[in-house]
Design a protein around this motif. Structure first.
Motif, mmCIF file in Angstrom:
data_model
loop_
_atom_site.group_PDB
_atom_site.id
_atom_site.type_symbol
_atom_site.label_atom_id
_atom_site.label_comp_id
_atom_site.label_asym_id
_atom_site.label_seq_id
_atom_site.Cartn_x
_atom_site.Cartn_y
_atom_site.Cartn_z
ATOM 1 N N SER A 59 1.133 -1.194 -0.113
ATOM 2 C CA SER A 59 -0.076 -0.276 0.065
ATOM 3 C C SER A 59 0.581 0.838 -0.183
ATOM 4 C CB SER A 59 -1.261 0.056 1.756
ATOM 5 O OG SER A 59 -1.514 1.143 1.400
ATOM 6 N N GLN A 60 1.881 0.943 0.850
ATOM 7 C CA GLN A 60 2.830 2.446 0.605
ATOM 8 C C GLN A 60 3.950 2.759 -0.694
ATOM 9 O OE1 GLN A 60 5.439 1.521 4.217
ATOM 10 N NE2 GLN A 60 3.526 2.040 5.585
ATOM 11 N N ARG B 92 2.005 6.492 -6.477
ATOM 12 C CA ARG B 92 0.886 6.971 -6.815
ATOM 13 C C ARG B 92 0.901 8.668 -7.042
ATOM 14 N NH1 ARG B 92 -3.021 5.462 -3.763
ATOM 15 N NH2 ARG B 92 -3.618 3.268 -5.173
ATOM 16 N N GLU B 93 2.032 8.987 -6.076
ATOM 17 C CA GLU B 93 2.416 10.118 -6.089
ATOM 18 C C GLU B 93 3.375 10.560 -6.354
ATOM 19 O OE1 GLU B 93 2.275 14.529 -3.794
ATOM 20 O OE2 GLU B 93 1.133 12.630 -3.252
ATOM 21 N N ARG C 271 2.143 1.488 -3.339
ATOM 22 C CA ARG C 271 1.673 2.286 -4.671
ATOM 23 C C ARG C 271 1.552 3.723 -4.010
ATOM 24 N NH1 ARG C 271 -2.145 -2.720 -3.399
ATOM 25 N NH2 ARG C 271 -2.609 -1.421 -1.811
ATOM 26 N N GLU C 272 1.079 4.094 -3.016
ATOM 27 C CA GLU C 272 0.905 5.416 -2.749
ATOM 28 C C GLU C 272 2.210 6.254 -3.082
ATOM 29 O OE1 GLU C 272 -1.030 8.901 -1.869
ATOM 30 O OE2 GLU C 272 -1.782 6.311 -1.401
#
Length: 164
Positions: A60-61, A67-68, A63-64
């Motif tokens: 999740s981190q 994304r950022e 992917r974030e």
């Protein structure tokens, strides 16, 4: 002669001293072994759950972060496009519109093409004109849509008014 059993064919016979104690001790050892294996399985299951949760958090981190970084990169591209002088009005219009996805973003080519409608014919149906007028279409809009004059639309509406 023996019957093949360890007792030597003597039947069950009297128990030797300590046999009951050994059986009870063996049963207790088996029960302790079962408990120990159950605890080990439970601990392994908890460990797997914790490792999966940690792995999900890590993914999740990641992917974030991705994304950022994409968001920062895209903001930079948009800023560069806005800062660059437009070559014509169409390009200025495209720059002013913010597009983040779709065919234009993927290929860089405009996909909408002007359709050739010269061979199309619109069937002038008075009932259809009446339905559209009842829905709130103006006379000028109906005339433009059907390619006829406003007087012809009024005549069609009068014609269908007698049928109602």
């Amino acid at each position: 002669m023996t019957d093949g059993w360890p007792s030597g064919g003597r039947g069950t016979g009297p128990l030797t001293p300590g046999t009951a104690d050994r059986a009870a001790k063996r049963a207790e050892e088996r029960a302790n072994g079962r408990e120990q294996r159950a605890k080990e399985r439970l601990a392994a299951s908890e460990q797997r759950s914790e490792s999966r949760a940690a792995q999900r958090d890590l993914q999740s981190q990641e992917r974030e972060r991705a994304r950022e970084s994409r968001r920062i990169e895209e903001d930079g591209r948009i800023k560069a496009r806005l800062d660059a002088p437009p070559t014509n009005d169409v390009e200025a219009l495209k720059i002013s519109k913010r597009r983040r996805s779709g065919a234009l973003a993927r290929s860089g080519e405009e996909t909408k093409k002007e359709r050739d409608t010269r061979g199309y014919t619109t069937i002038v149906d008075p009932k259809r004109i009446r339905t559209l007028a009842d829905r709130g279409a103006s006379l000028a809009a109906l005339a433009g849509a059907f390619g006829i004059s406003v007087e012809e639309v009024e005549a069609a509406l009068l014609e269908t008014a007698s049928e109602i």
